[in-house]
Design an enzyme around this catalytic site. Structure first.
Site, PDB file in Angstrom:
ATOM      1  N   TYR A  43      19.713  33.846 -22.192  1.00  9.51           N
ATOM      2  CA  TYR A  43      19.158  32.601 -21.804  1.00  9.51           C
ATOM      3  C   TYR A  43      20.487  31.725 -20.911  1.00  9.51           C
ATOM      4  CZ  TYR A  43      16.755  28.098 -21.853  1.00  9.51           C
ATOM      5  OH  TYR A  43      16.329  26.948 -21.485  1.00  9.51           O
ATOM      6  N   LYS A  81      20.364  30.987 -17.015  1.00 14.10           N
ATOM      7  CA  LYS A  81      20.253  29.466 -16.840  1.00 14.10           C
ATOM      8  C   LYS A  81      21.450  28.927 -15.753  1.00 14.10           C
ATOM      9  CE  LYS A  81      16.482  28.170 -18.281  1.00 14.10           C
ATOM     10  NZ  LYS A  81      15.130  27.660 -17.441  1.00 14.10           N
TER      11      LYS A  81
HETATM   12  N1  LIG Z   1      12.224  22.919 -24.116  1.00 17.81           N
HETATM   13  C1  LIG Z   1      13.418  22.720 -24.080  1.00 17.81           C
HETATM   14  O1  LIG Z   1      14.133  22.476 -24.951  1.00 17.81           O
HETATM   15  C2  LIG Z   1      14.260  23.152 -22.617  1.00 17.81           C
HETATM   16  C3  LIG Z   1      15.524  22.816 -22.587  1.00 17.81           C
HETATM   17  C4  LIG Z   1      16.277  23.027 -21.499  1.00 17.81           C
HETATM   18  C5  LIG Z   1      15.383  23.856 -20.354  1.00 17.81           C
HETATM   19  N2  LIG Z   1      14.244  24.076 -20.725  1.00 17.81           N
HETATM   20  C6  LIG Z   1      13.623  24.912 -19.570  1.00 17.81           C
HETATM   21  O2  LIG Z   1      12.372  24.249 -19.088  1.00 17.81           O
HETATM   22  C7  LIG Z   1      11.399  25.094 -19.020  1.00 17.81           C
HETATM   23  C8  LIG Z   1       9.910  24.879 -19.400  1.00 17.81           C
HETATM   24  O3  LIG Z   1      10.298  25.023 -20.956  1.00 17.81           O
HETATM   25  P1  LIG Z   1       9.226  24.512 -22.110  1.00 17.81           P
HETATM   26  O4  LIG Z   1       9.823  24.180 -23.097  1.00 17.81           O
HETATM   27  O5  LIG Z   1       8.022  23.746 -21.280  1.00 17.81           O
HETATM   28  O6  LIG Z   1       8.700  25.969 -22.477  1.00 17.81           O
HETATM   29  P2  LIG Z   1       7.259  26.607 -22.601  1.00 17.81           P
HETATM   30  O7  LIG Z   1       7.401  27.810 -23.143  1.00 17.81           O
HETATM   31  O8  LIG Z   1       6.608  25.636 -23.305  1.00 17.81           O
HETATM   32  O9  LIG Z   1       6.804  26.634 -21.187  1.00 17.81           O
HETATM   33  C9  LIG Z   1       7.139  27.926 -20.141  1.00 17.81           C
HETATM   34  C10 LIG Z   1       6.021  28.114 -19.659  1.00 17.81           C
HETATM   35  O10 LIG Z   1       6.386  29.356 -18.569  1.00 17.81           O
HETATM   36  C11 LIG Z   1       5.232  30.229 -18.891  1.00 17.81           C
HETATM   37  N3  LIG Z   1       5.915  31.741 -18.292  1.00 17.81           N
HETATM   38  C12 LIG Z   1       6.643  32.492 -19.047  1.00 17.81           C
HETATM   39  N4  LIG Z   1       6.808  33.537 -18.468  1.00 17.81           N
HETATM   40  C13 LIG Z   1       5.992  33.424 -17.218  1.00 17.81           C
HETATM   41  C14 LIG Z   1       5.974  34.519 -16.393  1.00 17.81           C
HETATM   42  N5  LIG Z   1       6.651  35.527 -16.144  1.00 17.81           N
HETATM   43  N6  LIG Z   1       5.066  33.997 -15.141  1.00 17.81           N
HETATM   44  C15 LIG Z   1       4.582  32.696 -15.304  1.00 17.81           C
HETATM   45  N7  LIG Z   1       4.817  31.914 -16.156  1.00 17.81           N
HETATM   46  C16 LIG Z   1       5.396  32.322 -17.144  1.00 17.81           C
HETATM   47  C17 LIG Z   1       4.838  30.225 -20.321  1.00 17.81           C
HETATM   48  O11 LIG Z   1       3.607  30.823 -20.377  1.00 17.81           O
HETATM   49  C18 LIG Z   1       4.829  28.810 -20.438  1.00 17.81           C
HETATM   50  O12 LIG Z   1       3.635  28.295 -20.052  1.00 17.81           O
HETATM   51  C19 LIG Z   1      11.861  26.510 -18.835  1.00 17.81           C
HETATM   52  O13 LIG Z   1      12.716  26.842 -17.928  1.00 17.81           O
HETATM   53  C20 LIG Z   1      12.947  26.158 -19.936  1.00 17.81           C
HETATM   54  O14 LIG Z   1      14.142  27.243 -19.995  1.00 17.81           O
HETATM   55  C21 LIG Z   1      13.593  23.954 -21.891  1.00 17.81           C
END
Ligand SMILES: NC(=O)c1ccc[n+]([C@@H]2O[C@H](COP(=O)([O-])OP(=O)(O)OC[C@H]3O[C@@H](n4cnc5c(N)ncnc54)[C@H](O)[C@@H]3O)[C@@H](O)[C@H]2O)c1
Length: 647
Positions: free
Chosen positions: A552, A556
């Site tokens: 991951y 990133k």
């Molecule tokens: N939640 C956190 O703490 C956090 C922290 C830093 C970065 N992020 C980043 O923020 C972004 C959103 O995270 P989140 O917390 O909302 O996660 P989440 O899992 O709630 O949302 C991610 C979404 O991406 C979709 N997805 C996954 N694979 C896919 C694909 N192949 N094609 C299309 N859609 C796809 C999923 O169905 C989901 O709806 C991500 O990139 C994550 O890495 C999250």
């Protein structure tokens, strides 16, 4: 029933496809909207095929057209063109007779189009009004003054009567004929009752067509396809008279050549002018409502414009957002005050001064005057508010139905953007996505698409182009992780994360970025993570089983680097590329679990603001990045982490 009236479904689709191709080609060159009009007529016979009038071009829109004979056909055409044009324009006058088509087809094409259009915007118009306006404009433009002229209208039906009223209001002496004498009498009586009381001229009716046309300047034929105007009518016209055929076929070939010999001009009404007029009027109204109608405060004084029912004492200006002219002071009942109090005169003067200052480009000038400087500063502040205006932008959010993705999408929708929510999770799209589409209508479009599959991104590109014909912003938010220990990492896990986070983000940028390259404008916003910048601290994860993985973090870090690379690489195309790197975002649903609670407590201690992020913490940055406010920013990684990475 044969809905396609002599054409089979494939032929009909082919015909519509050809028309749409041409419409899109012209619209692209002229940078105008695309449209398709669906009008109806009762002139139906079992052998009639649907009629496709020529493509119509106006300053605002390029339209393909069809005239249908059944509600069912209107429905099929609406379904077929929906989403492929910006606007479907539907005829709101109901002409198909229910008696002809039975109980299941009441001939209401307007309703049929409304019920079967999901993506294109719908505008309504009245085709008969369009014809009547075109005739009125033609006559008044070419043969004014109309006052005192004798005009015969043969066929006093809906269009004929509309034309009769407008010409009567211009002072013409109207002579009417229709076969049904009872209706003829009533229509004539009604016209004389409706006309403005000051109008001297009158409408009269006659028993025969020849009598009606006797000694007239203009004969208007409104009998669709029935050649009723005879040589006798022409013999008894005034010198230099004209015949206007709006019924297509109300004058026979013989009579047309006879008229030529007698120096009587025969014109076939061309509805284009009427169409232009109506379209301009629709778009002007749209513009009025969207841009001119409103009120606000300028320097403590309320100003209003665009037909809003302003309160008494409001200053009416030409445009409340950016006034260039004062029109008057509202009396609170839709009119202006004729006499002004001293206070109102002072208010008028102040607003006029504000306008003048702006016209003079006047900051230096204003600086000399402290009082003026105060309100100029306020004005500038409001203009700067427009920096964040994202109305009408087209924005794709991948992973748009996830936790962060939904928050970003809803924020953008709430600020007026069109948002295409893209996600691979069909179930969530079905539940939440449909709800959002209901709330935000056509501005919200949810689409299942797996960004790890290139062909699905290609399809997404096609849909964006067909539906919106542009892409302002791509937000690469879809992302996945795995949580097993590094020592147990499998090939499948590696592929899974790399395919979504690296290949998916890269391919979305590459394929959808082509639209931006062609436009020479766009903004790509990647979602990275603090773990693309620093390693996770094993101590805070403990036994939570959510330990952040090396793959991951690697992906990133790759996304942050892709941001910088693309910012440099695509700057010549005026494409900005930035990245948001969030810190940990709390998952409210898990907060009751003991091991999660402990993790959150440990995480909070590592953080200056003593809490995890919330999805709402990202509203501000996303509005900033998608709007013109961030016009000088590219290649940046914006860290939003409550200070987690600052030490
Ligand atoms: N939640 C956190 O703490 C956090 C922290 C830093 C970065 N992020 C980043 O923020 C972004 C959103 O995270 P989140 O917390 O909302 O996660 P989440 O899992 O709630 O949302 C991610 C979404 O991406 C979709 N997805 C996954 N694979 C896919 C694909 N192949 N094609 C299309 N859609 C796809 C999923 O169905 C989901 O709806 C991500 O990139 C994550 O890495 C999250």
């Amino acid at each position: 029933m044969n809905y396609f009236q002599g054409l089979n479904e494939e032929e009909l689709k082919k015909k519509v496809d050809d028309i749409l191709n041409e419409v899109h080609e012209i619209a692209k060159k002229t940078n105008t909207y695309t449209g398709f009009t669906i009008a109806n007529t009762k002139k139906h016979s079992s052998t009639s095929t649907p009629y496709f009038p020529p493509i119509r071009e106006t300053n605002h829109i390029i339209c393909g057209n069809i005239i249908v004979y059944t509600e069912e056909l209107a429905k099929k055409v609406a379904e077929y063109v929906d989403g492929r044009v910006d606007y479907i324009l539907v005829d709101a006058e109901k002409k198909i007779l229910p008696s002809e088509y039975g109980e299941n087809d009441a001939g209401n094409i307007e309703l049929a189009v409304f019920l079967n259009t999901k993506q294109s915007k719908i505008l309504t118009f009245k085709a008969n009004d369009l014809t009547a306006n075109a005739v009125d404009t033609l006559i008044s433009y070419s043969y004014s003054p109309i006052g005192g002229k004798k005009i015969a209208i043969i066929g006093a039906g809906n269009i004929g009567t509309k034309v009769a009223l407008t010409l009567l209001e211009r002072g013409a002496k109207i002579r009417l004929y229709r076969r049904d004498k009872e209706k003829l009498k009533s229509i004539t009586k009604a016209l004389n009752l409706i006309k403005p009381s000051g109008t001297i001229s009158e409408a009269e009716y006659f028993d025969t067509i020849e009598e009606t046309c006797f000694d007239t300047d203009i004969i208007i034929g409104c009998t669709p396809g029935i050649p009723v105007i005879s040589k006798d009518c022409i013999n008894n016209m005034r010198y230099g008279g004209i015949i206007i055929d709006i019924g297509k076929g109300s004058v026979s070939k013989d009579v047309i050549s006879y008229a030529k010999q007698k120096n009587i001009k025969v014109i076939r009404e061309d509805v284009r002018a009427g169409f232009d007029g109506i379209i301009n009027s629709i778009f002007s109204t749209k513009n009025l409502i969207e841009n001119d109608m409103g009120e606000r405060e300028i320097d403590g004084i309320m100003v209003a414009s665009g037909g809003i029912m302003a309160e008494e004492g409001y200053i009416i200006v030409d445009n409340y957002k950016n006034p260039t002219r004062v029109v008057g002071v509202s009396n609170g009942e839709g009119d202006f005050k004729r006499e002004l109090s001293d206070e109102e005169k002072q208010k008028l003067k102040t607003i006029e001064q504000v306008i003048q200052t702006k016209k003079n480009g006047g900051r230096e000038k204003v600086e000399k005057d402290i009082y003026k400087q105060t309100y100029d500063a306020k004005e500038n502040q409001k203009e700067e508010g427009d920096l964040f205006n994202i109305k009408d932008k087209v924005i794709v959010v991948t992973g748009g139905i996830g936790r962060l993705g939904t928050e970003l999408s809803v924020t953008l929708l709430n600020h007026g953007a069109n948002v295409i929510i893209v996600d691979s999770d069909y179930t969530k799209l079905k539940e939440k996505g449909e709800e959002l589409e209901k709330i935000y209508g056509k501005r919200c479009y949810c689409l299942e698409c797996d960004i790890s599959k290139k062909d699905q991104i290609e399809k997404l590109k096609e849909i964006i182009l067909e539906k919106f014909n542009k892409l302002d912003v791509l937000i690469n938010c879809a992302g996945v992780g795995v949580y097993t220990p590094f020592e147990e990492r499998t090939e499948e896990e590696l592929d899974y994360v790399i395919n979504v986070n690296i290949k998916g983000t890269l391919n979305c940028s590459k394929i959808l970025g082509e639209i931006m390259k062609n436009q020479k404008k766009g903004h790509i916003i990647n979602i990275g993570s603090i773990y693309g910048m620093v390693s996770s601290d094993k101590k805070i994860y403990g036994d939570s089983k959510r330990n952040n993985s090396e793959i991951y973090s690697m992906t990133k870090a790759g996304i942050i680097m892709l941001t910088k690379y693309l910012a440099a690489h695509w700057a010549p195309y005026n494409i900005q590329v930035n990245c948001i790197s969030p810190g940990g975002i709390i998952n409210e649903k898990k907060i009751d679990r003991e091991e999660y609670k402990e993790f959150v407590e440990r995480y909070n201690k590592k953080n200056f603001l003593n809490r995890m992020g919330k999805t709402s913490d990202f509203k501000g940055i996303i509005l900033y990045l998608v709007s013109d406010a961030s016009s000088y920013m590219t290649g940046s990684n914006i860290v939003i982490d409550g200070g987690f990475t600052a030490w």
